[in-house]
Motif scaffolding. Structure first.
Motif, PDB file in Angstrom:
ATOM      1  N   PRO A   1       0.811  -1.222   0.000  1.00 26.08           N
ATOM      2  CA  PRO A   1       0.000   0.000   0.000  1.00 26.08           C
ATOM      3  C   PRO A   1       0.841   1.266   0.000  1.00 26.08           C
ATOM      4  N   ASP A   2       2.074   1.191   0.538  1.00 22.98           N
ATOM      5  CA  ASP A   2       2.939   2.363   0.555  1.00 22.98           C
ATOM      6  C   ASP A   2       3.363   2.764  -0.855  1.00 22.98           C
ATOM      7  N   ILE A   3       3.592   1.786  -1.728  1.00 25.25           N
ATOM      8  CA  ILE A   3       3.915   2.100  -3.126  1.00 25.25           C
ATOM      9  C   ILE A   3       2.673   2.619  -3.845  1.00 25.25           C
ATOM     10  N   ILE A   4       1.541   1.959  -3.647  1.00 26.87           N
ATOM     11  CA  ILE A   4       0.299   2.382  -4.295  1.00 26.87           C
ATOM     12  C   ILE A   4      -0.026   3.819  -3.943  1.00 26.87           C
ATOM     13  N   GLU A   5       0.160   4.194  -2.690  1.00 27.86           N
ATOM     14  CA  GLU A   5      -0.136   5.565  -2.261  1.00 27.86           C
ATOM     15  C   GLU A   5       0.719   6.591  -2.999  1.00 27.86           C
ATOM     16  N   ALA A   6       1.938   6.210  -3.351  1.00 31.13           N
ATOM     17  CA  ALA A   6       2.853   7.140  -4.024  1.00 31.13           C
ATOM     18  C   ALA A   6       2.640   7.217  -5.533  1.00 31.13           C
ATOM     19  N   MET A   7       1.777   6.358  -6.091  1.00 35.14           N
ATOM     20  CA  MET A   7       1.614   6.303  -7.550  1.00 35.14           C
ATOM     21  C   MET A   7       0.591   7.336  -8.038  1.00 35.14           C
ATOM     22  N   THR A   8       0.877   8.595  -7.800  1.00 33.53           N
ATOM     23  CA  THR A   8      -0.024   9.682  -8.208  1.00 33.53           C
ATOM     24  C   THR A   8       0.408  10.240  -9.559  1.00 33.53           C
ATOM     25  N   TYR A   9       0.369   9.396 -10.565  1.00 32.30           N
ATOM     26  CA  TYR A   9       0.741   9.799 -11.912  1.00 32.30           C
ATOM     27  C   TYR A   9      -0.152   9.063 -12.898  1.00 32.30           C
ATOM     28  N   GLU A  10       0.041   9.309 -14.167  1.00 34.24           N
ATOM     29  CA  GLU A  10      -0.692   8.599 -15.217  1.00 34.24           C
ATOM     30  C   GLU A  10       0.334   7.948 -16.134  1.00 34.24           C
ATOM     31  N   GLY A  11       0.387   6.629 -16.115  1.00 32.00           N
ATOM     32  CA  GLY A  11       1.328   5.962 -16.984  1.00 32.00           C
ATOM     33  C   GLY A  11       1.694   4.579 -16.495  1.00 32.00           C
ATOM     34  N   VAL A  12       2.718   3.993 -17.123  1.00 28.40           N
ATOM     35  CA  VAL A  12       3.195   2.648 -16.802  1.00 28.40           C
ATOM     36  C   VAL A  12       4.710   2.686 -16.672  1.00 28.40           C
ATOM     37  N   LEU A  13       5.203   2.251 -15.505  1.00 27.20           N
ATOM     38  CA  LEU A  13       6.631   2.264 -15.216  1.00 27.20           C
ATOM     39  C   LEU A  13       7.129   0.849 -14.968  1.00 27.20           C
ATOM     40  N   ASP A  14       8.393   0.614 -15.305  1.00 29.71           N
ATOM     41  CA  ASP A  14       9.050  -0.680 -15.141  1.00 29.71           C
ATOM     42  C   ASP A  14      10.208  -0.488 -14.174  1.00 29.71           C
ATOM     43  N   GLY A  15      10.272  -1.308 -13.123  1.00 25.59           N
ATOM     44  CA  GLY A  15      11.363  -1.131 -12.173  1.00 25.59           C
ATOM     45  C   GLY A  15      11.575  -2.334 -11.291  1.00 25.59           C
ATOM     46  N   GLU A  16      12.374  -2.158 -10.258  1.00 22.56           N
ATOM     47  CA  GLU A  16      12.716  -3.212  -9.304  1.00 22.56           C
ATOM     48  C   GLU A  16      12.181  -2.832  -7.931  1.00 22.56           C
ATOM     49  N   LEU A  17      11.400  -3.729  -7.348  1.00 24.72           N
ATOM     50  CA  LEU A  17      10.875  -3.510  -6.010  1.00 24.72           C
ATOM     51  C   LEU A  17      11.924  -3.933  -4.993  1.00 24.72           C
ATOM     52  N   LEU A  18      12.262  -3.013  -4.087  1.00 21.88           N
ATOM     53  CA  LEU A  18      13.317  -3.215  -3.108  1.00 21.88           C
ATOM     54  C   LEU A  18      12.825  -2.763  -1.737  1.00 21.88           C
ATOM     55  N   VAL A  19      13.649  -2.961  -0.727  1.00 20.90           N
ATOM     56  CA  VAL A  19      13.406  -2.370   0.592  1.00 20.90           C
ATOM     57  C   VAL A  19      14.488  -1.336   0.846  1.00 20.90           C
ATOM     58  N   ALA A  20      14.064  -0.135   1.255  1.00 15.99           N
ATOM     59  CA  ALA A  20      15.001   0.962   1.502  1.00 15.99           C
ATOM     60  C   ALA A  20      15.227   1.144   2.990  1.00 15.99           C
ATOM     61  N   ARG A  21      16.475   1.395   3.351  1.00 12.32           N
ATOM     62  CA  ARG A  21      16.813   1.702   4.731  1.00 12.32           C
ATOM     63  C   ARG A  21      17.022   3.207   4.877  1.00 12.32           C
ATOM     64  N   PRO A  22      16.731   3.754   6.040  1.00  7.81           N
ATOM     65  CA  PRO A  22      17.003   5.188   6.259  1.00  7.81           C
ATOM     66  C   PRO A  22      18.483   5.487   6.062  1.00  7.81           C
ATOM     67  N   ALA A  23      18.771   6.586   5.381  1.00  3.36           N
ATOM     68  CA  ALA A  23      20.145   6.994   5.136  1.00  3.36           C
ATOM     69  C   ALA A  23      20.352   8.425   5.628  1.00  3.36           C
ATOM     70  N   GLU A  24      21.587   8.741   6.024  1.00  2.18           N
ATOM     71  CA  GLU A  24      21.875  10.070   6.554  1.00  2.18           C
ATOM     72  C   GLU A  24      21.761  11.147   5.483  1.00  2.18           C
ATOM     73  N   ASN A  25      22.161  10.822   4.258  1.00  2.00           N
ATOM     74  CA  ASN A  25      22.037  11.803   3.186  1.00  2.00           C
ATOM     75  C   ASN A  25      20.784  11.514   2.385  1.00  2.00           C
ATOM     76  N   SER A  26      20.640  12.161   1.254  1.00  2.00           N
ATOM     77  CA  SER A  26      19.431  12.005   0.433  1.00  2.00           C
ATOM     78  C   SER A  26      19.431  10.720  -0.373  1.00  2.00           C
ATOM     79  N   ASP A  27      20.584  10.022  -0.444  1.00  2.00           N
ATOM     80  CA  ASP A  27      20.646   8.778  -1.204  1.00  2.00           C
ATOM     81  C   ASP A  27      19.836   7.684  -0.511  1.00  2.00           C
ATOM     82  N   VAL A  28      19.328   6.766  -1.310  1.00  2.00           N
ATOM     83  CA  VAL A  28      18.556   5.644  -0.778  1.00  2.00           C
ATOM     84  C   VAL A  28      19.486   4.458  -0.583  1.00  2.00           C
TER      85      VAL A  28
END
Length: 537
Positions: A256-283
């Motif tokens: 549901p966290d990904i679905i909530e962020a999908m506020t666009y119109e289109g089709v995207l191809d990618g890799e589903l991962l788990v992100a850890r908190p990072a000190e800088n802006s990088d994921v």
């Protein structure tokens, strides 16, 4: 039902792909609606019979035989449906017609858990051994007749003389028994319009070896990291959103966290991962083991959402708004994707970077350092390649890093399924905990494997298990610690779910070490050190 049973029986004994296609096509031409649609749903894994549980079948089996005799029969045959079909003793009601496939499915879809055993008993009495086997396979959802969902869809496309891509484009907007689909394919109706929220066939890559690499020109390809997650397609139109796995399964409810962020119109191809908190802006991407905590969950708790934050690393863009970008070459689609990301930047998405390189030697050096967490290797994509569904030769390649290896000891074995149901083919392996010579040194399980060996080696393994069994736990046999194998795997990670404290990623048997004494197999410390090595590189 008997017609469907004959199809499954023929498919199970037919190894050739084209012959399987002909069998399915013939069935579709000679079977009326809705039975052919329900058969197609069964072959593609699209049926949902929630109250038809394997436990019900076991209870029917122990009603026919006593519990011990049924358990011995099941252990010998190795397949629950086949065991029950063989031992069933029908009553004298053979003058009644056998049920149709439609009757079976539609009654099971609405039956309560209390009603299911009575229905099954009646039907099993009216069917022959092959019919009973097919009925029970249908209920368990494990047909195992050598037919993939894609092969079944290919037969459907051949039946209607249309392209496979045309069938796959609308597939996920349809429901069994697919009357609209067959009406269109038979020339009696229009093509179903289900494109907006449908799954689009993913473009897939071929494995790359060194010899093939030498034939390619570096300047014609683009390189990306091959991330260690699961491939997904994120579809959003008119406020509705779907997240699909690489096989086209709708996994939206689990993320549901990904679905909530999908506020666009289109089709995207990618890799589903788990992100850890990072000190800088990088994921910072977590190992695959953490993503597994989110997969196949019926209920997603707030703690799961917080501890294992889902993230999509984007590879490609198929549709932007109303514009279909798939016919464009990769370089142009990549530019569209970067433009889209600058315009539509959102916290749960980022871009998979394109890696600069001038030669294969330079790229090989990058690949050699790909043992870092969550990187499986490299992807190579032709710069001029359009986005084409399926595994198209010469367009995309996956150049995975070399696997890690460890010598482990066979501890447990279990019979396989389908053609392997008579052989011990699923194995659990262990490494030594403690130093050699210590009194309390013991083997602890580190992984399971059921691939990597030849047919001849399967016979050897099966014979060894039978001759060295020291204990039994239901269908599982414990064997004496005497056979060492070299296990290959893609990564090793810490895991609190396993007694050993580690988990192997994609373990498979690389070779049998008949020459090596079990006491010389690797220790658990060896695997722990590999975790440190992976992080350091």
């Amino acid at each position: 039902m008997q017609h469907f049973a004959n199809l499954l029986d023929a498919l199970s004994f037919q190894p050739a792909r084209n012959a399987k296609l002909r069998l399915i096509e013939t069935y579709l031409r000679t079977t009326p609606d809705p039975d052919r649609g329900y058969a197609l749903a069964a072959l593609t894994g699209s049926l949902n019979l929630p109250n038809a549980k394997p436990a019900i079948l076991r209870k029917l089996g122990t009603d026919q035989l006593d519990e011990t005799l049924f358990a011995l029969s099941y252990d010998y045959v190795g397949d629950l449906a086949e065991t029950l079909a063989l031992i069933w003793q029908p009553t004298n009601r053979r003058n009644q017609p056998s049920p149709s496939l439609r009757e079976v499915i539609e009654k099971l879809e609405t039956a309560t858990s209390a009603e299911v055993p009575l229905l099954l008993t009646d039907w099993l009495d009216l069917l022959d051994a092959t019919g009973r086997w097919a009925l029970l396979k249908l209920i368990t959802g494990s047909l195992r007749v050598g037919v993939s969902a894609r092969l079944a869809k290919t037969a459907v496309a051949n039946f209607g003389a249309v392209a496979l891509e045309d069938v796959e484009e609308i597939w996920h907007g349809l429901q069994p028994p697919y009357r609209e689909l067959f009406s269109w394919l038979s020339g009696f109706g229009e093509k179903p319009d289900r494109l907006n929220l449908s799954f689009r066939p993913l473009m897939l890559a071929h494995p790359l070896d060194e010899e093939e690499l030498a034939q390619l020109k570096p300047e014609e390809f683009r390189a990306e990291w091959k991330w260690d997650g699961i491939r997904v397609q994120a579809v959003a139109f008119a406020g509705e959103r779907r997240l699909y796995s690489r096989a086209g399964e709708d996994i939206s409810r689990a993320f549901p966290d990904i679905i909530e962020a999908m506020t666009y119109e289109g089709v995207l191809d990618g890799e589903l991962l788990v992100a850890r908190p990072a000190e800088n802006s990088d994921v910072q991407i977590a190992p695959f083991n953490e993503l597994q905590q989110r997969l196949n969950r019926k209920t997603i708790t707030s703690r799961m959402l917080a501890d294992w934050r889902a993230h999509v690393r984007l590879y490609d863009i198929l549709i932007d708004g109303e514009v279909d970008l798939r016919p464009l070459p990769f370089d142009m689609r990549r530019q569209h994707l970067e433009d889209w990301y600058r315009r539509e930047r959102r916290p749960r998405f980022d871009l998979s970077p394109v890696l600069p390189f001038a030669s294969w030697e330079e790229l090989a050096a990058l690949r050699a350092g790909a043992r870092a967490a969550s990187i499986e290797g490299l992807m190579l994509k032709r710069a001029d390649s359009p986005y084409l569904g399926g595994r198209i030769k010469g367009r995309w390649f996956k150049w995975k890093r070399d696997p890690l290896t460890v010598d482990a000891v066979l501890m447990y074995a279990q019979r396989g399924h389908g053609k392997r149901s008579s052989f011990y083919s699923d194995f659990t392996f262990g490494c030594w905990q403690g130093s050699e010579g210590e009194a309390d040194r013991q083997l602890v399980p580190v992984g399971k494997a059921y691939s990597g060996y030849t047919d001849e080696e399967l016979l050897q393994l099966d014979r060894w298990v039978r001759n060295h069994t020291i204990n039994r736990f239901g269908p599982v046999r414990e064997v004496s610690p005497g056979l060492v194998v070299e296990l290959a795997f893609d990564a090793v990670q810490r895991s609190s779910r396993h007694k050993s404290g580690v988990a192997l990623r994609f373990p498979r048997i690389r070779r049998l070490r008949w020459d090596k004494p079990a006491q010389e197999a690797d220790s658990l410390d060896t695997l722990v050190q590999l975790i440190s090595t992976s992080k350091a590189s």
